[in-house]
Design an enzyme around this catalytic site. Structure first.
Site, PDB file in Angstrom:
ATOM      1  N   ARG A 249       0.854  -1.179   0.000  1.00 33.05           N
ATOM      2  CA  ARG A 249       0.000   0.000   0.000  1.00 33.05           C
ATOM      3  C   ARG A 249       0.895   1.235   0.000  1.00 33.05           C
ATOM      4  O   ARG A 249       1.993   1.211   0.585  1.00 33.05           O
ATOM      5  CB  ARG A 249      -0.886   0.047   1.259  1.00 33.05           C
ATOM      6  CG  ARG A 249      -2.065  -0.907   1.244  1.00 33.05           C
ATOM      7  CD  ARG A 249      -3.136  -0.494   0.233  1.00 33.05           C
ATOM      8  NE  ARG A 249      -4.256  -1.433   0.202  1.00 33.05           N
ATOM      9  CZ  ARG A 249      -4.316  -2.505  -0.595  1.00 33.05           C
ATOM     10  NH1 ARG A 249      -3.333  -2.778  -1.435  1.00 33.05           N
ATOM     11  NH2 ARG A 249      -5.376  -3.286  -0.574  1.00 33.05           N
ATOM     12  N   GLU A 278      -4.215   7.519  -4.759  1.00 30.81           N
ATOM     13  CA  GLU A 278      -4.405   6.853  -6.052  1.00 30.81           C
ATOM     14  C   GLU A 278      -5.692   7.389  -6.661  1.00 30.81           C
ATOM     15  O   GLU A 278      -6.714   7.374  -5.977  1.00 30.81           O
ATOM     16  CB  GLU A 278      -4.488   5.334  -5.858  1.00 30.81           C
ATOM     17  CG  GLU A 278      -3.152   4.754  -5.455  1.00 30.81           C
ATOM     18  CD  GLU A 278      -3.191   3.251  -5.186  1.00 30.81           C
ATOM     19  OE1 GLU A 278      -4.231   2.621  -5.470  1.00 30.81           O
ATOM     20  OE2 GLU A 278      -2.188   2.726  -4.697  1.00 30.81           O
ATOM     21  N   HIS A 297      -1.493   0.568  -9.718  1.00 26.74           N
ATOM     22  CA  HIS A 297      -2.116  -0.444  -8.854  1.00 26.74           C
ATOM     23  C   HIS A 297      -2.749  -1.566  -9.692  1.00 26.74           C
ATOM     24  O   HIS A 297      -3.966  -1.789  -9.643  1.00 26.74           O
ATOM     25  CB  HIS A 297      -3.159   0.204  -7.922  1.00 26.74           C
ATOM     26  CG  HIS A 297      -3.417  -0.606  -6.684  1.00 26.74           C
ATOM     27  ND1 HIS A 297      -3.779  -0.038  -5.484  1.00 26.74           N
ATOM     28  CD2 HIS A 297      -3.374  -1.941  -6.461  1.00 26.74           C
ATOM     29  CE1 HIS A 297      -3.957  -0.998  -4.583  1.00 26.74           C
ATOM     30  NE2 HIS A 297      -3.716  -2.159  -5.162  1.00 26.74           N
TER      31      HIS A 297
HETATM   32  O1  LIG Z   1      -4.316  -4.091  -3.667  1.00 29.85           O
HETATM   33  C1  LIG Z   1      -4.921  -5.072  -3.890  1.00 29.85           C
HETATM   34  C2  LIG Z   1      -5.319  -6.025  -2.909  1.00 29.85           C
HETATM   35  O2  LIG Z   1      -5.184  -5.767  -1.701  1.00 29.85           O
HETATM   36  O3  LIG Z   1      -5.806  -7.089  -3.312  1.00 29.85           O
END
Ligand SMILES: O=CC(=O)O
Length: 332
Positions: A249, A278, A297
């Site tokens: 993250r 984001e 992401h």
């Molecule tokens: O970021 C994506 C997840 O946590 O699956």
């Protein structure tokens, strides 16, 4: 028995939920889908109205964005809500205290996405180490250096790779690097992992990992403990050729400190699949750095993995609403 559950409403917070998962849900429940809870302001406003309209009376929420599960949404859903099934491994957006207080269960989708996220981690390692940002920029400008004037990168071969968090994703990264002739794998975490031995990864302290590693891969969940674990202090303990990779993250990293370290060439490069916020605004100063490689992401964003995540989330809903144990519960 399907007829018993058909009157239960399940809300899916996106109209992009994979068909495989939708099929499982539609066999058992009445499914309503909202527009995607986009992070852009306009999308967010539109989708929120839609969500507030559709959420009342839901027995389960299938959550496809990292939009927070707020008190307001839970109130609006109503007291019959039994489960939040986040279609992600991470659950830092899920308001665990509030779910617990209300007796609402939470499931996530770990494991099924580990290989896809690990592939992106390897992609980021290559992208950062071989300076994809700068090199792509040259391609787009039609201004390639030739011969020995190239921007020179770093090898994975012969390097020490440090994994912060040798869970499912961290282990998958080590497995995927098996052919890269890495000289040493080290890892940190709360405790030694039984799987580490077979992977040839050595348990070290965080300071040892920071001091030894040529690549530092962040594969831990975001918690109060891990927030800003990469900061001025920890960056200061890294080698000057270190490359930081983040597939967890954005908030694992103090981005101001990372910016300074990259700008001043205190470390060599970074590769990020996650940022704060984001999307990262396109005029964000991080995006001015030639030694930063950023992806939007996409760790789990493959056809197969998203389908697997959807089916797992759907089966968690089926279990929760038919009195069976969750397949992948998050302990609250
Ligand atoms: O970021 C994506 C997840 O946590 O699956």
């Amino acid at each position: 028995n399907n007829t018993m559950t058909k009157n239960l409403k399940v809300l899916v917070s996106s109209n992009d939920f994979p068909a495989s998962g939708l099929k499982v849900l539609e066999e058992h429940f009445t499914v309503v889908q909202t527009k995607y809870l986009n992070f852009g302001e306009e999308g967010r406003t539109l989708a929120k109205e839609d969500l507030l309209k559709l959420i009342p009376g839901s027995s389960a929420l299938v959550w496809l964005s990292h939009h927070p599960i707020s008190k307001e949404l839970l109130d609006r859903a109503g007291p019959q809500l039994k489960l939040v099934a986040t279609v992600s491994a991470g659950y830092n957006h899920c308001n665990l205290d509030e779910l617990k207080a209300r007796g609402i269960k939470l499931s996530n989708t770990p494991n099924v996405l580990a290989s896809a996220v690990a592939e992106i981690a390897v992609g980021l390692m290559l992208g950062a180490a071989r300076r994809f940002t700068e090199n792509l920029d040259q391609v787009h400008k039609g201004d390639w250096e030739i011969g020995f004037d190239k921007v020179l990168g770093q090898d994975i071969r012969g390097s020490t790779v440090g994994i912060i968090g040798l869970g499912g994703i961290g282990q998958a990264v080590v497995k995927r690097l098996a052919g890269f002739e890495v000289s040493k794998f080290v890892y940190t975490g709360h405790r030694e992992k039984p799987e580490a031995k077979a992977l040839g990864a050595e348990f070290v302290t965080q300071d040892q990992l920071l001091a030894q590693s040529d690549f530092i891969v962040l594969a831990v969940p975001l918690t109060n403990e891990t927030k800003h674990m990469i900061n001025k202090d920890t960056l200061g303990k890294m080698k000057s050729n270190a490359i930081v990779i983040n597939v967890g993250r954005g908030d694992l990293v103090d981005q101001e400190a990372l910016y300074d370290a990259l700008k001043n060439k205190q470390i060599y490069a970074a590769g990020l699949d996650v940022t704060t916020p984001e999307p990262l605004p396109k005029d964000h100063k991080l995006l001015t750095l030639p030694n930063l490689f950023v992806l939007p992401h996409i760790g789990s964003a493959t056809v197969r993995t998203r389908s697997d995540m959807a089916v797992l989330a759907a089966n968690n809903v089926v279990n929760a609403l038919t009195g069976k144990p969750l397949l992948t519960p998050v302990n609250l």
